[in-house]
Structures are given as C-alpha cells and as structure tokens.
Design a protein around this motif. Structure first.
Motif, PDB file in Angstrom:
ATOM      1  N   VAL A   1       0.968  -1.133  -0.076  1.00 51.32           N
ATOM      2  CA  VAL A   1       0.051  -0.096   0.031  1.00 51.32           C
ATOM      3  C   VAL A   1       0.848   1.243   0.063  1.00 51.32           C
ATOM      4  CG1 VAL A   1      -1.592   1.388   1.492  1.00 51.32           C
ATOM      5  CG2 VAL A   1      -2.032  -0.940   1.059  1.00 51.32           C
ATOM      6  N   VAL A   2       1.850   1.185   0.584  1.00 47.15           N
ATOM      7  CA  VAL A   2       2.909   2.323   0.814  1.00 47.15           C
ATOM      8  C   VAL A   2       3.775   2.532  -0.466  1.00 47.15           C
ATOM      9  CG1 VAL A   2       4.735   3.374   2.233  1.00 47.15           C
ATOM     10  CG2 VAL A   2       2.656   2.339   3.151  1.00 47.15           C
ATOM     11  N   LEU A   3       4.204   1.753  -0.928  1.00 51.58           N
ATOM     12  CA  LEU A   3       5.170   1.583  -2.269  1.00 51.58           C
ATOM     13  C   LEU A   3       4.697   2.874  -3.098  1.00 51.58           C
ATOM     14  CD1 LEU A   3       7.635   0.335  -3.568  1.00 51.58           C
ATOM     15  CD2 LEU A   3       6.396  -1.176  -4.463  1.00 51.58           C
ATOM     16  N   PRO A   4       3.448   2.816  -3.570  1.00 53.77           N
ATOM     17  CA  PRO A   4       3.324   3.782  -4.788  1.00 53.77           C
ATOM     18  C   PRO A   4       3.500   5.387  -4.105  1.00 53.77           C
ATOM     19  CG  PRO A   4       1.355   2.547  -4.616  1.00 53.77           C
ATOM     20  CD  PRO A   4       2.329   1.986  -3.384  1.00 53.77           C
ATOM     21  N   LEU A   5       3.610   5.427  -2.595  1.00 50.24           N
ATOM     22  CA  LEU A   5       4.051   6.784  -2.200  1.00 50.24           C
ATOM     23  C   LEU A   5       5.358   7.294  -2.634  1.00 50.24           C
ATOM     24  CD1 LEU A   5       2.541   6.781   1.515  1.00 50.24           C
ATOM     25  CD2 LEU A   5       1.601   7.826  -0.902  1.00 50.24           C
TER      26      LEU A   5
ATOM     27  N   CYS B  74       4.800   4.714  14.591  1.00 49.03           N
ATOM     28  CA  CYS B  74       5.952   4.090  13.933  1.00 49.03           C
ATOM     29  C   CYS B  74       5.604   3.950  12.433  1.00 49.03           C
ATOM     30  CB  CYS B  74       6.322   2.644  14.585  1.00 49.03           C
ATOM     31  SG  CYS B  74       7.791   1.990  13.782  1.00 49.03           S
ATOM     32  N   VAL B  75       4.538   3.230  12.212  1.00 51.46           N
ATOM     33  CA  VAL B  75       4.167   3.145  10.464  1.00 51.46           C
ATOM     34  C   VAL B  75       3.971   4.548  10.110  1.00 51.46           C
ATOM     35  CG1 VAL B  75       2.416   2.026   9.236  1.00 51.46           C
ATOM     36  CG2 VAL B  75       3.280   0.936  11.135  1.00 51.46           C
ATOM     37  N   GLY B  76       3.320   5.243  10.749  1.00 54.33           N
ATOM     38  CA  GLY B  76       3.137   6.734  10.383  1.00 54.33           C
ATOM     39  C   GLY B  76       4.362   7.224   9.775  1.00 54.33           C
ATOM     40  N   THR B  77       5.294   7.276  10.706  1.00 55.93           N
ATOM     41  CA  THR B  77       6.632   7.827  10.349  1.00 55.93           C
ATOM     42  C   THR B  77       7.153   7.150   9.219  1.00 55.93           C
ATOM     43  OG1 THR B  77       6.840   8.412  12.623  1.00 55.93           O
ATOM     44  CG2 THR B  77       8.944   8.417  11.191  1.00 55.93           C
ATOM     45  N   LEU B  78       7.153   5.824   9.093  1.00 56.11           N
ATOM     46  CA  LEU B  78       7.920   4.915   7.962  1.00 56.11           C
ATOM     47  C   LEU B  78       7.106   5.344   6.788  1.00 56.11           C
ATOM     48  CD1 LEU B  78       8.159   1.541   9.435  1.00 56.11           C
ATOM     49  CD2 LEU B  78      10.048   3.086   8.929  1.00 56.11           C
ATOM     50  N   ILE B  79       5.811   5.526   6.643  1.00 53.19           N
ATOM     51  CA  ILE B  79       5.269   6.134   5.411  1.00 53.19           C
ATOM     52  C   ILE B  79       5.669   7.544   5.102  1.00 53.19           C
ATOM     53  CG2 ILE B  79       2.970   6.916   4.707  1.00 53.19           C
ATOM     54  CD1 ILE B  79       1.490   4.648   6.298  1.00 53.19           C
ATOM     55  N   GLY B  80       5.913   8.168   6.086  1.00 51.48           N
ATOM     56  CA  GLY B  80       6.641   9.568   5.686  1.00 51.48           C
ATOM     57  C   GLY B  80       7.965   9.481   5.110  1.00 51.48           C
ATOM     58  N   TYR B  81       8.619   8.572   5.524  1.00 54.37           N
ATOM     59  CA  TYR B  81      10.055   8.321   5.074  1.00 54.37           C
ATOM     60  C   TYR B  81      10.117   7.783   3.617  1.00 54.37           C
ATOM     61  CZ  TYR B  81      13.156   9.252   9.046  1.00 54.37           C
ATOM     62  OH  TYR B  81      13.771   9.602  10.202  1.00 54.37           O
ATOM     63  N   VAL B  82       8.933   7.195   3.410  1.00 53.43           N
ATOM     64  CA  VAL B  82       8.901   6.587   1.854  1.00 53.43           C
ATOM     65  C   VAL B  82       8.671   7.965   0.946  1.00 53.43           C
ATOM     66  CG1 VAL B  82       7.284   5.374   0.390  1.00 53.43           C
ATOM     67  CG2 VAL B  82       7.933   4.374   2.612  1.00 53.43           C
ATOM     68  N   TYR B  83       7.759   8.853   1.283  1.00 54.17           N
ATOM     69  CA  TYR B  83       7.515   9.926   0.637  1.00 54.17           C
ATOM     70  C   TYR B  83       8.923  10.824   0.357  1.00 54.17           C
ATOM     71  CZ  TYR B  83       5.399  14.241  -0.964  1.00 54.17           C
ATOM     72  OH  TYR B  83       4.941  15.433  -1.688  1.00 54.17           O
ATOM     73  N   SER B  84       9.882  10.910   1.384  1.00 48.85           N
ATOM     74  CA  SER B  84      10.932  11.467   1.542  1.00 48.85           C
ATOM     75  C   SER B  84      11.890  10.825   0.675  1.00 48.85           C
ATOM     76  CB  SER B  84      11.770  11.497   2.931  1.00 48.85           C
ATOM     77  OG  SER B  84      10.780  12.248   4.037  1.00 48.85           O
ATOM     78  N   LEU B  85      12.024   9.435   0.499  1.00 50.39           N
ATOM     79  CA  LEU B  85      12.841   8.808  -0.397  1.00 50.39           C
ATOM     80  C   LEU B  85      12.325   9.178  -1.936  1.00 50.39           C
ATOM     81  CD1 LEU B  85      13.190   5.337   1.265  1.00 50.39           C
ATOM     82  CD2 LEU B  85      15.100   7.083   1.163  1.00 50.39           C
TER      83      LEU B  85
ATOM     84  N   PRO C  59      16.245  13.639   9.115  1.00 55.23           N
ATOM     85  CA  PRO C  59      16.309  13.861  10.965  1.00 55.23           C
ATOM     86  C   PRO C  59      15.200  14.387  11.320  1.00 55.23           C
ATOM     87  CG  PRO C  59      17.632  15.454   9.552  1.00 55.23           C
ATOM     88  CD  PRO C  59      17.362  14.299   8.453  1.00 55.23           C
ATOM     89  N   ALA C  60      14.410  15.174  10.329  1.00 52.39           N
ATOM     90  CA  ALA C  60      13.256  15.877  10.986  1.00 52.39           C
ATOM     91  C   ALA C  60      12.213  15.221  11.298  1.00 52.39           C
ATOM     92  CB  ALA C  60      12.877  17.039   9.875  1.00 52.39           C
ATOM     93  N   LYS C  61      11.927  14.192  10.475  1.00 52.96           N
ATOM     94  CA  LYS C  61      10.838  13.041  10.558  1.00 52.96           C
ATOM     95  C   LYS C  61      11.326  12.061  11.867  1.00 52.96           C
ATOM     96  CE  LYS C  61       8.477  13.317   6.218  1.00 52.96           C
ATOM     97  NZ  LYS C  61       8.459  12.741   4.874  1.00 52.96           N
TER      98      LYS C  61
END
Length: 505
Positions: free
Chosen positions: A24-28, A221-232, A380-382
């Motif tokens: 689900v997160v991959l398309p982000l 934790c998962v919400g932050t990981l989703i944010g990191y996917v967007y950053s990547l 670092p911000a997230k």
C-alpha cells in the motif's frame, strides 16, 4: 478497545500486515514525483526574443544587435529592439535605431537547452505575458487534489478503501500517461487535474487502510515510515529528473508504474474495521479469519464467530452507524470542532510547504541539488518528530513543528536577497519542520475521525495510546470524558472543602 483486541487475536503485526502495508505504501515513492513534478517539467530555462525572420545577421551586427540589456547586463527575456542597434545612441536623434525602441517578442523565443532540453514552458512558450499559465497548470493540479480528497474521501467511506484505491491507481496511470502525450496545454492541464484528484485519494486511503489494520502501539511508527517513503521519493525524483530531462519522457516514467500498482491492488484485503462500521459482520468475520490464516493464526481465526463479533463490537453495532455522513462534520459539535481545527492545520501546512518546494529555481543553486537537500532534511526532521510523537504525544509535535516552520519562513522574509546561503538554510529548515507537520497531521487525522467518516492544533485532543474511534458517538464520548472527569473531581472537592471549613482550616 474491542477491535484492537481482535487485531491482536489474529496476529497483531503479522505477515499480512507487513505485506499489505508495504504494498500500500510503495506507490507513495512516486507521490513526491507527481506533487513537485513541475519543478522539472515546467522549469524555465534562460531565454530571449527570437529576431524577425527577415533579419540579416551579417548586416545587422549579429543576434546581439537585436537584444536590449537589463540592469545586470544580461539580454532582456521579453523585449527586443524594433530595429537592430548598430552603435551607441545619439542624444539628439529620433531614429528608432538611436533611441533603442523595443517591442515584445512577436516571433517567439530562443531557449537555452543545455540544462532543460524540453519543458512545457519551451514547448508552449509559457514565458513573459504567458508566464501565468505555468502557475495555472500547478494550480489546477492542486484543485484536483482538493476535489479528490472530497469526492474520493466520501466514496472511500461508502464503497470501501480497497475499491477506491484500485480506481485511483488506474486513474493516475491513465491520466499521467495521457498528460505525457498531451497535444496542447489545455489538454495537459486537464489530465494533470485528474492526476491530482487520484493522487490525493491515494495518500489519504493509504494511511487510512494501513492504520485500520494495525494495533494501537504501532501506528506512530508506521506513520513515520510512510513519511520516510515519501521523503525517499524526493531523492528518486531528483535522480530520475537528472537522468531524463525531457519533460514528456519524465512524465511518462513516473506514471507508468501505477499500472503495476493497479494490478497488484486487486489482492488487497479490505479493512475489517470498515466492514464492521458498515454493519457487515459477515464480511468482518470472513476478513479477520483470512488474515488469521495468513498470519499463521488459523486456530485463533476458527475461534471467531458471529456471536463473538457481536459481543465484542456490541457498542458499535448499536450506535446507528448507517446514519453517519459527511454532514456529521458540521452537525456534530465534537466533529465540527475537529473539522475546523484540522482544516486550518491542513491549509497552513500545505500552503507553506508547497510555497517552498514549488519554487526551487528561486534559490539560485542547482535545481537538482536543492531537490536532494530538501529530501535529506526530512530524514532527521521526521526522526525527531517520531520521538516527540511517541514520547510527548501528537499535539506537542504538531504545535512545535508548525511554530518552528512559521519562524523560519517569517525570518526568511526579512533576510536580504543577496544572502542566498542564509535564505536557503532557513528554507531548508522550515521545509523539514513542515514535513514533520505533514507526518503528524496525516496520523492525527486518521486517529481523530471515526471510521465512518475517517477519509476527511492546540485545540485538538491528544490521541497517544487511544483506540481509533469507529462512530460519531465514540468521538462525542471521548470529548465528553475529560469534562465528566473534571465535574467528578469538583463534586469530590465539595465535601472536602466543607470539612475544612468545619475544622477551621
């Protein structure tokens, strides 16, 4: 807590959650590519007027004879001499050649293609008097984001998260691909608007579907990981845009993968929480048993039955979930309060965020470098945001990130233009704070709204360790609980005060 207990019973964060959340997160990864795509596909290269077709450079003195200079000695972008200028003007002369009379670029423009070989700006001449059309394209995309959040948010609450996500992946793939082959600017804008609609829904339903399948302790934790996917995805955009500078090829490259997302999204499992909030206990049972089987908890799954679900979800089933609608946002005092606060948060964060990230050429450094820097500051911000969210709560994280972002932006406004390094540093810091704010508000929105209308700061309640509300009544009771506690405390204080008076204290 009933539904959270059911999730723990069928495996908590098991194989199913790991696989589905990942898919689900991959398309982000490509969400950032589409949101800020026009930094590259609509980049404005250096340009100047094209001389008249009948110009004779050998007699006129070359191209320079047609180009007036600005205050920095550079050729004007939007003006040319009416006749070639062959020498210095004579003070008493009225000849056009001597006075340096200018006119707009009636024959078009010549662009520097060394960095950007092809953009929508160079293809459709979106410069000078047509410059506003460039901003119009991005504005229409953002209009699509607004429409998509409203339309598909409503559909997700009525039809389910899975069905809407499948539709959104297909719409993004088709509209993005069609934009790459758009024959003219209006057609391009139309397809970008459709892309904005579907991508907004993908972002919202991605978070919603993930949260509704996860136990309470894993949400931050998962919400932050989703944010990191967007950053990547921001790093990915910088690399892809550098490797594929032609705008049509770049547009196609970030759109075609959504066909693959559309294909595998058919294997998603609908939110059991959404099934139960819709009154479909039969589908809730079937879904939970299927998840238990995937997680290797088949025995636990067989223990579930309609009677068990009715007993566990008795409150949800007796609170009239079928009557809930988006109108509850305005009708219900608790939801109206949340809706107004969250709307202001979304507006403030989005307005400032896109104001920064959509003007990369204005920083005076390589557009690819600043894209990488903007992506790097998120890391670092997230992380800091995650630590604050998990330790102090969502509200302090939301307040601090917006306050720091506002300070950076306001200070940046009074820094002189020639201090580019200071201005860029403040912009990067502000962008990192806004990225943290986005991370928090996505999580906050999913946790605060009830399941039946979920796919819609200092005054917001804390949600750290709280179960997801399934109904409007859950939200009302959560809001009223602190008040009742306060009233109970006041009642308890009355006899104590009376006793103190009797003892002369």
């Amino acid at each position: 807590m009933a539904f959270n207990d059911l999730l723990q019973q069928v495996g908590g964060v098991g194989r199913f959650q790991q696989i589905q959340v990942t898919l689900v997160v991959l398309p982000l990864l490509l969400m950032a590519s589409h949101n800020t795509l026009q930094n590259f596909t609509a980049a404005i290269p250096t340009h100047h007027c094209r001389p008249p077709a009948e110009a004779n450079f050998s007699q006129d003195g070359g191209l320079e004879a047609w180009l007036p200079r600005d205050g920095q000695g550079q050729p004007e972008s939007c003006l040319r001499f009416t006749v070639p200028r062959r020498g210095p003007p004579f003070p008493n002369s009225t000849d056009a050649n001597s006075t340096g009379a200018t006119e707009p670029c009636t024959n078009g423009w010549i662009y520097d293609n060394s960095t950007f070989p092809s953009t929508i700006v160079t293809e459709w001449d979106l410069v000078c008097s047509n410059r506003a059309l460039r901003q119009l394209a991005q504005s229409l995309y953002m209009v699509g984001v607004l429409l998509g959040a409203m339309v598909f948010g409503y559909l997700a609450d009525r039809l389910g998260r899975r069905k809407v996500l499948i539709l959104n992946y297909l719409q993004t793939a088709v509209s993005g691909t069609c934009a790459a082959f758009a024959p003219n600017f209006p057609v391009y804008c139309a397809f970008r608007l459709l892309s904005g609609m579907s991508l907004a829904s993908i972002a919202l339903n991605c978070m919603t579907l993930s949260l509704e399948w996860l136990p309470i302790h894993t949400r931050a934790c998962v919400g932050t990981l989703i944010g990191y996917v967007y950053s990547l995805g921001q790093f990915l955009l910088a690399g892809v845009a550098y490797a594929v500078p032609h705008w049509r090829h770049l547009q196609l490259l970030v759109s075609v993968p959504f066909f693959a997302f559309f294909i595998y999204s058919w294997f998603f499992i609908e939110s059991a929480r959404w099934h139960s909030s819709s009154g479909r206990l039969d589908l809730t049972l079937k879904t939970l048993q299927r998840v238990a089987w995937i997680n290797g908890k088949r025995e636990e799954g067989t223990k579930l039955s309609m009677e068990v679900l009715r007993a566990s979800l008795q409150k949800e089933l007796t609170m009239g979930k079928g009557q809930a609608s988006a109108l509850e946002l305005l009708r219900c005092p608790a939801l109206r309060h949340l809706f107004l606060c969250l709307s202001m948060l979304w507006f403030a964060t989005s307005f400032a965020y896109y104001g920064l990230v959509m003007d990369l050429q204005g920083f005076g450094v390589s557009i690819y470098l600043i894209q990488v820097i903007f992506g790097a500051v998120d890391l670092p911000a997230k992380l800091v945001g995650f630590l604050v969210i998990n330790s102090l709560g969502r509200r302090p994280a939301q307040m601090a990130s917006l306050l720091l972002a506002g300070i950076c932006i306001l200070v940046n406004g009074v820094i002189p233009q020639d201090q580019s390094m200071v201005r860029t540093s403040l912009a990067v810091l502000g962008k990192g704070c806004l990225a943290t704010s986005f991370n928090c508000i996505f999580l906050y929105t999913g946790e605060l709204y009830p399941t039946v209308i979920r796919a819609v700061t200092a005054l917001l309640p804390e949600t750290l360790g709280q179960p997801l509300p399934d109904t409007v009544q859950d939200m009302e009771s959560r809001r009223g609980k602190p008040r009742r506690q306060q009233q109970d405390q006041q009642k308890q204080m009355v006899p104590l005060q009376a006793s103190a008076r009797e003892n002369g204290l």
